[in-house]
Design a protein around this motif. Structure first.
Motif, PDB file in Angstrom:
ATOM      1  N   ILE A 160     -14.621  -2.410  -3.283  1.00  0.00           N
ATOM      2  CA  ILE A 160     -15.196  -3.001  -4.485  1.00  0.00           C
ATOM      3  C   ILE A 160     -14.486  -4.310  -4.804  1.00  0.00           C
ATOM      4  CG2 ILE A 160     -15.551  -2.675  -6.954  1.00  0.00           C
ATOM      5  CD1 ILE A 160     -15.837   0.293  -6.423  1.00  0.00           C
ATOM      6  N   ALA A 161     -13.170  -4.313  -4.636  1.00  0.00           N
ATOM      7  CA  ALA A 161     -12.414  -5.551  -4.902  1.00  0.00           C
ATOM      8  C   ALA A 161     -12.902  -6.677  -3.998  1.00  0.00           C
ATOM      9  CB  ALA A 161     -10.923  -5.302  -4.695  1.00  0.00           C
ATOM     10  N   ILE A 162     -13.095  -6.364  -2.715  1.00  0.00           N
ATOM     11  CA  ILE A 162     -13.587  -7.385  -1.787  1.00  0.00           C
ATOM     12  C   ILE A 162     -14.962  -7.854  -2.236  1.00  0.00           C
ATOM     13  CG2 ILE A 162     -14.326  -7.809   0.577  1.00  0.00           C
ATOM     14  CD1 ILE A 162     -12.275  -5.772   1.489  1.00  0.00           C
ATOM     15  N   ALA A 163     -15.771  -6.909  -2.673  1.00  0.00           N
ATOM     16  CA  ALA A 163     -17.142  -7.260  -3.034  1.00  0.00           C
ATOM     17  C   ALA A 163     -17.193  -8.157  -4.272  1.00  0.00           C
ATOM     18  CB  ALA A 163     -17.963  -5.995  -3.263  1.00  0.00           C
ATOM     19  N   VAL A 164     -16.355  -7.867  -5.261  1.00  0.00           N
ATOM     20  CA  VAL A 164     -16.446  -8.670  -6.485  1.00  0.00           C
ATOM     21  C   VAL A 164     -15.519  -9.869  -6.482  1.00  0.00           C
ATOM     22  CG1 VAL A 164     -17.143  -6.655  -7.815  1.00  0.00           C
ATOM     23  CG2 VAL A 164     -14.750  -7.341  -7.805  1.00  0.00           C
ATOM     24  N   ALA A 165     -14.863 -10.109  -5.360  1.00  0.00           N
ATOM     25  CA  ALA A 165     -13.851 -11.169  -5.300  1.00  0.00           C
ATOM     26  C   ALA A 165     -14.379 -12.514  -5.781  1.00  0.00           C
ATOM     27  CB  ALA A 165     -13.317 -11.291  -3.874  1.00  0.00           C
ATOM     28  N   CYS A 166     -15.613 -12.845  -5.391  1.00  0.00           N
ATOM     29  CA  CYS A 166     -16.127 -14.162  -5.750  1.00  0.00           C
ATOM     30  C   CYS A 166     -17.109 -14.088  -6.899  1.00  0.00           C
ATOM     31  CB  CYS A 166     -16.799 -14.813  -4.536  1.00  0.00           C
ATOM     32  SG  CYS A 166     -15.691 -14.921  -3.144  1.00  0.00           S
ATOM     33  N   ASN A 167     -16.968 -13.055  -7.736  1.00  0.00           N
ATOM     34  CA  ASN A 167     -17.842 -12.935  -8.901  1.00  0.00           C
ATOM     35  C   ASN A 167     -19.315 -12.978  -8.552  1.00  0.00           C
ATOM     36  OD1 ASN A 167     -16.541 -12.400 -11.198  1.00  0.00           O
ATOM     37  ND2 ASN A 167     -16.170 -14.516 -11.772  1.00  0.00           N
ATOM     38  N   PRO A 168     -19.791 -12.054  -7.756  1.00  0.00           N
ATOM     39  CA  PRO A 168     -21.199 -12.128  -7.358  1.00  0.00           C
ATOM     40  C   PRO A 168     -22.104 -11.833  -8.538  1.00  0.00           C
ATOM     41  CG  PRO A 168     -20.263 -10.045  -6.676  1.00  0.00           C
ATOM     42  CD  PRO A 168     -19.138 -10.828  -7.265  1.00  0.00           C
ATOM     43  N   LYS A 169     -23.329 -12.292  -8.421  1.00  0.00           N
ATOM     44  CA  LYS A 169     -24.276 -12.020  -9.498  1.00  0.00           C
ATOM     45  C   LYS A 169     -24.927 -10.655  -9.290  1.00  0.00           C
ATOM     46  CE  LYS A 169     -25.346 -16.882 -10.261  1.00  0.00           C
ATOM     47  NZ  LYS A 169     -25.453 -17.663  -9.006  1.00  0.00           N
ATOM     48  N   LEU A 170     -24.930 -10.211  -8.022  1.00  0.00           N
ATOM     49  CA  LEU A 170     -25.579  -8.945  -7.717  1.00  0.00           C
ATOM     50  C   LEU A 170     -24.690  -8.140  -6.777  1.00  0.00           C
ATOM     51  CD1 LEU A 170     -28.091  -7.056  -7.593  1.00  0.00           C
ATOM     52  CD2 LEU A 170     -28.914  -8.433  -5.705  1.00  0.00           C
ATOM     53  N   LEU A 171     -24.492  -6.873  -7.114  1.00  0.00           N
ATOM     54  CA  LEU A 171     -23.711  -5.986  -6.252  1.00  0.00           C
ATOM     55  C   LEU A 171     -24.601  -4.835  -5.823  1.00  0.00           C
ATOM     56  CD1 LEU A 171     -20.938  -5.089  -5.078  1.00  0.00           C
ATOM     57  CD2 LEU A 171     -20.588  -3.816  -7.172  1.00  0.00           C
ATOM     58  N   ILE A 172     -24.659  -4.611  -4.522  1.00  0.00           N
ATOM     59  CA  ILE A 172     -25.470  -3.503  -4.028  1.00  0.00           C
ATOM     60  C   ILE A 172     -24.523  -2.404  -3.557  1.00  0.00           C
ATOM     61  CG2 ILE A 172     -27.247  -2.825  -2.383  1.00  0.00           C
ATOM     62  CD1 ILE A 172     -27.956  -5.770  -2.111  1.00  0.00           C
ATOM     63  N   ALA A 173     -24.674  -1.219  -4.109  1.00  0.00           N
ATOM     64  CA  ALA A 173     -23.804  -0.101  -3.730  1.00  0.00           C
ATOM     65  C   ALA A 173     -24.651   0.908  -2.965  1.00  0.00           C
ATOM     66  CB  ALA A 173     -23.199   0.536  -4.975  1.00  0.00           C
ATOM     67  N   ASP A 174     -24.509   0.906  -1.643  1.00  0.00           N
ATOM     68  CA  ASP A 174     -25.348   1.766  -0.816  1.00  0.00           C
ATOM     69  C   ASP A 174     -24.666   3.108  -0.595  1.00  0.00           C
ATOM     70  OD1 ASP A 174     -26.988   1.396   2.453  1.00  0.00           O
ATOM     71  OD2 ASP A 174     -27.166   2.892   0.866  1.00  0.00           O
ATOM     72  N   GLU A 175     -25.059   4.107  -1.364  1.00  0.00           N
ATOM     73  CA  GLU A 175     -24.465   5.447  -1.282  1.00  0.00           C
ATOM     74  C   GLU A 175     -22.949   5.366  -1.370  1.00  0.00           C
ATOM     75  OE1 GLU A 175     -26.255   8.238  -0.999  1.00  0.00           O
ATOM     76  OE2 GLU A 175     -28.024   7.902   0.215  1.00  0.00           O
ATOM     77  N   ALA A 176     -22.479   4.497  -2.251  1.00  0.00           N
ATOM     78  CA  ALA A 176     -21.057   4.199  -2.272  1.00  0.00           C
ATOM     79  C   ALA A 176     -20.197   5.376  -2.712  1.00  0.00           C
ATOM     80  CB  ALA A 176     -20.797   3.003  -3.186  1.00  0.00           C
ATOM     81  N   THR A 177     -20.782   6.341  -3.396  1.00  0.00           N
ATOM     82  CA  THR A 177     -19.946   7.448  -3.871  1.00  0.00           C
ATOM     83  C   THR A 177     -20.279   8.767  -3.183  1.00  0.00           C
ATOM     84  OG1 THR A 177     -21.498   7.847  -5.661  1.00  0.00           O
ATOM     85  CG2 THR A 177     -19.609   6.435  -6.139  1.00  0.00           C
ATOM     86  N   THR A 178     -21.203   8.727  -2.241  1.00  0.00           N
ATOM     87  CA  THR A 178     -21.651   9.969  -1.613  1.00  0.00           C
ATOM     88  C   THR A 178     -20.539  10.685  -0.881  1.00  0.00           C
ATOM     89  OG1 THR A 178     -23.795   8.949  -1.311  1.00  0.00           O
ATOM     90  CG2 THR A 178     -23.358  10.913  -0.022  1.00  0.00           C
ATOM     91  N   ALA A 179     -19.677   9.936  -0.231  1.00  0.00           N
ATOM     92  CA  ALA A 179     -18.636  10.578   0.572  1.00  0.00           C
ATOM     93  C   ALA A 179     -17.389  10.893  -0.241  1.00  0.00           C
ATOM     94  CB  ALA A 179     -18.271   9.663   1.745  1.00  0.00           C
ATOM     95  N   LEU A 180     -17.424  10.674  -1.527  1.00  0.00           N
ATOM     96  CA  LEU A 180     -16.221  10.875  -2.341  1.00  0.00           C
ATOM     97  C   LEU A 180     -16.273  12.197  -3.078  1.00  0.00           C
ATOM     98  CD1 LEU A 180     -16.024   7.330  -3.944  1.00  0.00           C
ATOM     99  CD2 LEU A 180     -14.752   8.165  -1.977  1.00  0.00           C
ATOM    100  N   ASP A 181     -15.101  12.722  -3.371  1.00  0.00           N
ATOM    101  CA  ASP A 181     -15.012  13.923  -4.205  1.00  0.00           C
ATOM    102  C   ASP A 181     -15.525  13.617  -5.599  1.00  0.00           C
ATOM    103  OD1 ASP A 181     -11.939  14.711  -2.637  1.00  0.00           O
ATOM    104  OD2 ASP A 181     -13.858  15.720  -2.417  1.00  0.00           O
ATOM    105  N   VAL A 182     -15.944  14.654  -6.282  1.00  0.00           N
ATOM    106  CA  VAL A 182     -16.617  14.436  -7.561  1.00  0.00           C
ATOM    107  C   VAL A 182     -15.709  13.788  -8.601  1.00  0.00           C
ATOM    108  CG1 VAL A 182     -16.186  16.755  -8.457  1.00  0.00           C
ATOM    109  CG2 VAL A 182     -18.207  15.505  -9.179  1.00  0.00           C
ATOM    110  N   THR A 183     -14.410  14.116  -8.581  1.00  0.00           N
ATOM    111  CA  THR A 183     -13.531  13.479  -9.567  1.00  0.00           C
ATOM    112  C   THR A 183     -13.318  12.001  -9.238  1.00  0.00           C
ATOM    113  OG1 THR A 183     -11.662  14.285  -8.298  1.00  0.00           O
ATOM    114  CG2 THR A 183     -12.272  15.533 -10.256  1.00  0.00           C
TER     115      THR A 183
END
Lengths: 330, 311, 334
Positions: A160-183
């Protein structure tokens, strides 16, 4: 408010197959749009299409107007200037999306120096600030660590840090939390939402988890077999789903039906699978639809616009027929 | 008498950076006809526990008693015959079937290995099983790659049930499937349970599925069970702070735009924290938590939690 | 909760109520006795027919046959194999017999299209008979090396632990000795016959196979379907031969074609140095015999040399073709 992103009739074809068949939606600045679908819905290809990252032999059609420019057919050189700077993407598997042989600091600095004119020292300070922004503890020390030294949740934050580094206007999160534990998932989603507000960034959340959509999204688009079949506010769509697929999906989801136990009865199912959509001349959902009629086999349903931005691609929902205003859309 | 009884089971791996205490002193009971769920996040050891029960991984200490006999000490013929009674369903439908075997082979091989019937009878049983799990009859001649994920999982279920076991360990059987297919498979599992009088140990990280599917829930954290309760009691009154955090983290439409996130990350299973393992992330942690490992306390019928501060 | 009933409601008045209400007074529906979904026309399974064992390999076969390089290689190899088989018919008698004036150039005498060598022996006969040796040794040595290598590699990879440690050390011993030197020493010790040459080449080639097999077995052993077999009570032998080995074969098949090529080269090298079977003519021995007169009668070296080149090339092309065909594109294929 001018639309940041306007996708019109976007399609993706691979030879004879068309995994994305004319999808239209839009996103406003600072909005969280969710695109929901299962495997075979075409949601990931749509996301890749927005970034211009489709495989070489894929043919993209339609229009993607971002900030006034059409991205479809744009030269690679111009696309590269937009990627990472104005539109950014985060993926499902943080371990394979981060380069294992570079430190996390180097990977953030890399993005910064490609798009902005910064010295190494300035870029490093920015990188540390970014790691702080995504709540990585002891950023100054951890900036020199390698991806394998971090946990899954932390790697996702680095992405996420890499993605927002240049202050993008649009962020696309493709199943970004699917592989993570619920907490961890909860932490990451809260982070994304905070960044959305702080940076006034539009976020497109691609997911199959209806609970996440209900909790975090401002608007939801439901896709099936390459087409958009419903759109609206999450509260409304989940309260009164119009399309039989959306309805089936909600009924089949144990998450949204609290207190229902197997001793009370079986879960409502959608029979068959997405494979049945292949070769359908009319509505792709027809083979699995409990209310399909003969005409569904020959006519592809058009999107019908309803008040308050609600859209649905099924002509037979009685609620729609009762409504006075029926104007065909896309 | 319970069907399966586990007493202070531990399974340790020798990892690259020292011993990983994947399962560290777990005790549980499964009664006949019960569906017990084992929930926890990645790294808590639930998969290892499941594998230890089927002896895919050999436990380091403790005992597993199935219908009065100690499974951990068995070998050879005896172990083989117990294998008929405890079976496993795997998570990944794309990896759990041998790609070079037809469905017929996949289903009749277990029968052949255990000397059940002759070739014709085995084929008949396989055909019956295929119909039971909702697949067309000509599936027997096909190869796994010709089926979708949901269908492959059905085949996996057929394979696990063909020996008519009594206890089935389901290791995340629906986690890799699409939402609409999950419901199909869950319904199938419930059906099979009634038809074949099965008991399940349902391992999952998805609390919503567990809420629907289980009679009793065991919550696992870093190799230990921290709470055990009947399903409705867990949701209405969880005692352990970790369980509460887990439940709070499940996406909830009524809590728009707000998470109740738990801080910190999972500690490494190589050296779990001293005292109560959860104290590094627990909002209620005090000195006693850092020093002493809590024991299980009862909170009413069948509800127990291991926490110094739980009420 | 109403179980969503199957089937299309064509023609009926539809009452589409969003199904989010829980109806507790309805008893759970009975489990259906027949297979479900039969009246939903959802083609979930691909409709390919013809159910025989070949179906499992159809895709691979198609890819291989579509590869022109591989087909070319196969054609050449078939030509070589054919000439080897028909050698006694085409050129009866001993190819080492003197038949004509020595040093006849190719084309000089139509009865001897490729000329004669320093002892007046028919070069073409030599090449055709030499093919027999090359292919025999190549195939036999590879078969032997594969058998031993797969056996040792499988046991090491499957059982792991102490057995694995011991076998790996054993493999390492063989791999640290320079293979050609070992080959020469072995053949020098034993009587140089076709059989001993074959065995020696097998001894030198099995370690690579063993390593490869061990790696494959170690990887496949952890796969879910093998775990499932274990949990079903399958014995070791069954798991090794029925579950793991068929899935470990693709890289081994590719390697075997290259092994045949190497074996042919090794045999040629031995014969060239005079360490091969003295009673048989081999391409290597022909090149060796032509060594002294290479300046004048270079065809004596070039022609058998070309035979070796084409045979080895064909095997490499086949190996590439097999690699493309058998290379798993998706992890689900293995």
């Amino acid at each position: 408010m001018a639309k940041l992103l306007e996708v019109s009739d976007f399609s993706v074809g691979f030879g004879a197959a068309q995994p994305v068949k004319g999808v239209s939606f839009s996103a406003n600045p600072g909005e969280m749009l969710a695109i929901v679908g299962e495997s075979g819905s075409g949601k990931s290809l749509t996301a890749l299409g927005l970034m211009g990252l489709l495989p070489r032999h894929a043919k993209a059609g339609g229009q993607i107007r971002f900030d006034g420019r059409d991205l479809v057919g744009l030269r690679e050189r111009d696309l590269r200037r937009i990627r990472g700077r104005d539109i950014a993407m985060i993926f499902q598997e943080p371990m394979t999306s981060l380069n294992p042989v570079l430190t996390i600091g180097d990977q953030i600095i890399e993005v910064l120096r490609i798009h902005e004119d910064l010295s190494r020292r300035q870029a490093r300070e920015r990188a540390i600030a970014l790691l702080d922004l995504v709540s990585i503890p002891e950023a100054r020390r951890r900036i020199d660590e390698y991806p394998h030294q971090l946990s899954g949740g932390m790697r996702q934050r680095v992405m996420i840090a890499i993605a927002v580094a240049c202050n993008p206007k649009l962020l696309i999160a493709d199943e970004a939390t699917t592989a993570l534990d619920v907490t961890i998932q909860a932490q990451v989603l809260q982070l994304l939402d905070n960044l959305r507000v702080q940076l006034n960034m539009a976020v497109i959340l691609i997911t199959h988890d209806l609970g996440i959509v209900a909790q975090w999204a401002d608007r939801v688009v439901v896709m099936y077999a390459g087409r958009k079949i419903e759109e609206g506010l999450p509260g409304e769509v989940f309260d009164r789903p119009y399309h039989p697929y959306t309805n089936g999906l909600l009924s089949a989801s144990p998450r949204l039906k609290a207190d229902y136990h197997y001793r009370d009865g079986p879960l409502s199912e959608i029979p068959g699978s997405i494979v049945s959509a292949a070769g359908e001349k009319g509505c792709s959902f027809r083979p699995r639809c409990p209310v399909a009629r003969p005409s569904c086999a020959s006519v592809v349903p058009q999107l019908i616009a309803l008040p308050a931005g609600r859209q649905v691609a099924c002509p037979y929902v009685p609620a729609i027929a009762e409504k006075a205003h029926v104007a065909s859309v896309g | 008498m319970s069907l399966l009884s586990v007493d202070r089971l531990s399974t340790h791996y020798a990892g690259a950076a020292g011993t990983v205490r994947a399962v560290d002193g777990v005790s549980l009971d499964i009664a006949e006809g019960e569906t017990v769920a084992l929930v926890g996040e990645s790294g808590c050891g639930k998969s290892t526990l499941g594998k230890s029960l089927v002896r895919l991984v050999d436990p380091s200490s403790g005992s597993v008693t199935f219908k009065g006999k100690d499974v951990t000490a068995m070998a050879g013929r005896e172990l083989q015959s117990v294998r008929r009674s405890i079976q496993m369903i795997f998570q990944d439908p794309f990896a759990s079937l041998n790609p070079r075997q037809t469905i017929r082979t996949i289903l009749t091989a277990p029968l052949a290995v255990h000397g059940i019937g002759e070739r014709k009878q085995r084929e008949a049983i396989a055909a019956q099983m295929v119909a039971h799990v909702g697949l067309p009859a000509d599936s027997l001649d096909r190869y796994p790659h010709e089926f979708s994920g949901g269908q492959r999982q059905r085949i996996g279920i057929a394979r696990a049930l063909i020996l008519q076991p009594e206890l089935v360990i389901c290791d995340e059987p629906v986690s890799a499937l699409d939402l609409s297919i999950q419901a199909q498979i869950l319904n199938l599992l419930v059906e099979m349970k009634t038809e074949l009088s099965l008991s399940y140990l349902f391992i999952s990280h998805d609390l919503s599925v567990v809420r629907y599917f289980a009679d009793r829930v065991l919550v696992m954290y870093l190799g230990r069970i921290v709470e055990s309760a009947p399903t409705s009691e867990l949701w209405n009154g969880a005692k352990h702070p970790y369980t509460q955090a887990l439940l709070a983290a499940v996406p909830d439409p009524s809590r728009r735009k707000q998470a109740a996130p738990i801080t910190g990350d999972l500690p490494s299973p190589h050296n779990p924290p001293a005292g109560c393992r959860f104290h590094t992330r627990c909002p209620l942690a005090t000195d006693i938590c850092r020093a002493e490992d809590p024991v299980f306390r009862q909170f009413g019928s069948g509800h127990a939690a291991a926490c110094h501060h739980a009420q | 909760m109403n179980s969503q009933k199957l089937g299309t409601l064509a023609g009926q008045a539809i009452d589409f109520a969003p199904q989010t209400k829980v109806e507790r007074d309805q008893p759970a529906p009975e489990a259906p006795k027949q297979p479900r979904w039969t009246h939903i026309h959802a083609p979930d399974v691909r409709a390919s027919v013809s159910g025989t064992a070949w179906r499992g390999m159809r895709r691979e076969l198609k890819v291989f046959l579509g590869n022109y390089n591989a087909l070319f290689g196969t054609a050449i190899l078939l030509l070589v194999a054919l000439s080897a088989l028909l050698a006694p018919l085409l050129f009866p008698g001993d190819p080492l017999e003197m038949v004509a004036r020595p040093f006849l150039w190719p084309g000089q005498n139509p009865a001897y299209p490729l000329g004669t060598d320093s002892m007046g022996r028919n070069v073409l006969a030599g090449i055709v008979h030499g093919a027999r040796i090359s292919l025999t040794v190549g195939l036999a040595a590879t078969a032997l090396g594969l058998t031993v290598g797969i056996a040792i590699g499988a046991v090491a990879g499957y059982f792991g632990g102490l057995i694995d440690d011991i076998l790996v050390k054993f493999i390492e011993i063989f791999q640290t000795i320079p293979s050609f030197v070992l080959l020469v020493v072995l053949v020098a010790i034993a009587q140089p016959t076709t059989a001993t040459v074959t065995i020696a080449i097998a001894i030198v080639s099995w370690p690579t196979v063993a390593r490869l097999t061990r790696a494959e077995f170690r990887a496949i052993r952890e796969k879910d379907y093998v775990q499932a077999a274990r949990s079903l009570g399958f014995g070791h032998a069954r798991i090794i031969f029925r579950e793991i080995l068929p899935n470990a074969l693709p890289p081994l098949i590719v390697t075997s074609s290259v092994m045949v090529a190497s074996a042919i080269l090794m045999e040629s090298a031995l014969s060239f140095m005079g360490l091969g079977d003295p009673n048989r003519v081999s391409w290597g021995s022909m090149i060796g015999a032509g060594r002294d007169v290479i300046r004048t009668a270079w065809y004596l070296t070039a022609l058998p040399g070309l035979a070796i080149v084409f045979t080895v090339l064909s095997l490499n092309l086949i190996g590439d073709g097999l690699n493309d065909a058998l290379n798993p594109r998706f992890s689900e294929d293995r």
